[in-house]
Design a protein around this motif. Structure first.
Motif: not given
Ligand code: ADP
Ligand code: MG
Length: 332
Positions: A50-64
């Motif tokens: 799981g990756i958790v963190g506030e909006s804009g912290c880079g979660k989607s960028t990492f997973m892309r």
């Protein structure tokens, strides 16, 4: 609430490993925005990260980058030991079958003119893995797998509820029988009760098929309930990685603690003031020297303004990037 997930101490098979991955985007005025900074994380067969963190912290960028939709500027992404981060053309196309991504509302990406069976079977047809005549039978099989009636094969997505459409999105991700599926806020738009049934389905499918999952979510309570490992991200960096079952009781990083307080104060004790974090997060355009969390951290020390803490192993399955903790996790 916790789902029954198998613990991490048994032998694990590494599927994908991100090593020191950094991604920057050009911003206005010749500046660079650092969306993801030196991130190293591992995905194991049959387990959820799981990756958790506030909006804009880079979660989607990492997973892309994990699903090969984007290339890192620095670092490697090893899939069964082979760097897949710079694949191109035919090799990239072949590789993409093995990792799938499910978005918040996949139906938005579906053409309204496509029937459910066309949506589910499109990846298989693209890779010429089935004939057109087999579409309906294949769609029925996968609809049943996601606990929808087989007859939905002939319907259109707009005639379905959000939860049903998300099940179609999951079926579409499953048809290529991938080794890793990444869910990007896939349940975030759903009602809590629908969210629960979808998470139950995901846990069940993972047990049956031994698929590795990446699960992005900004809801700490939900993420820890179904993840074998949870990575806490802040301003592009990983702050802490620990088993989902230890998040509530065993997290150490001041940022993780602040998030936990926000979650559990709200739900469990209405008399206690909510300990929200005071100041704003700095912009990813001007990452400060030192720890990214320094200006919001209640325990900030002098060294935190100078030196960025490295992510270090303090226990088996527990990593932390914080100057408060020494080599063995003892507090300074
Ligand atoms: P999250 O998924 O955690 O909400 P994102 O990965 O979407 O965060 O974004 C991380 C940062 O990178 C944000 O500041 C966002 O504005 C920026 N960003 C993401 N994608 C792009 C892009 N394609 N071009 C420029 N900036 C981007
Ligand atoms: Mg996102």
């Amino acid at each position: 609430l916790r789902w029954e997930v198998i613990d991490l101490s048994e032998t694990r098979e590494l599927i994908l490993e991100a090593k020191h991955v950094t991604k920057r985007y050009p911003a206005s005025g010749d500046r660079m925005l650092t969306a993801c900074q030196d991130v190293s994380l591992k995905f194991y067969k049959g387990k959820t990260l799981g990756i958790v963190g506030e909006s804009g912290c880079g979660k989607s960028t990492f997973m892309r980058m994990v699903v090969s939709l984007e290339q890192p500027d620095e670092g490697e992404i090893l899939f069964h030991g082979r760097d897949i981060s710079r694949l191109k053309g035919r090799e990239l196309r072949q590789h993409r079958q093995k990792i799938q991504m499910v978005f918040q509302d996949p139906a938005e990406a579906f053409s309204p003119k496509m029937k459910v069976m066309d949506i589910i079977c499109e990846p298989l047809l693209n890779f010429k893995r089935i004939r057109k005549s087999e579409k309906e039978a294949v769609a029925r099989k996968y609809l049943e797998m996601v606990e929808l009636p087989g007859d939905f094969a002939l319907r259109y997505p707009h005639s379905m509820s959000g939860g049903q459409r998300q099940r179609v999105g999951i079926a579409r991700a499953l048809v290529l029988e991938p080794e890793l599926i990444v869910y990007d806020e896939a349940t975030s738009a759903l009602d809590v009760s629908v969210q629960k049934t979808i998470v139950e389905l995901l846990v069940k499918l993972q047990k049956e098929k031994d698929i590795a999952y990446g699960f992005i979510c900004h809801d700490m309570a939900l993420v820890q309930s179904l993840s074998h490992q949870v990575a806490v991200m802040y301003l592009g960096s990983i702050m802490e990685v620990l088993p989902g079952e230890k998040v509530a009781s065993g997290c150490l990083h001041p940022y993780t603690k602040a998030m936990i307080d926000a979650v559990f104060d709200l739900r469990m004790d209405f008399d206690k003031p909510i300990k929200s974090i005071e100041s704003e997060a700095p912009s990813p355009l001007d990452l400060p020297a030192g720890c990214p969390f320094q200006n919001r951290c209640p325990r900030c020390m002098e060294i935190c303004r100078r030196e960025k803490p490295a992510l270090r192993q303090i226990e088996e399955d527990h990593q932390i990037a914080c100057h408060l903790y020494g080599q063995q996790g003892e507090q300074r």
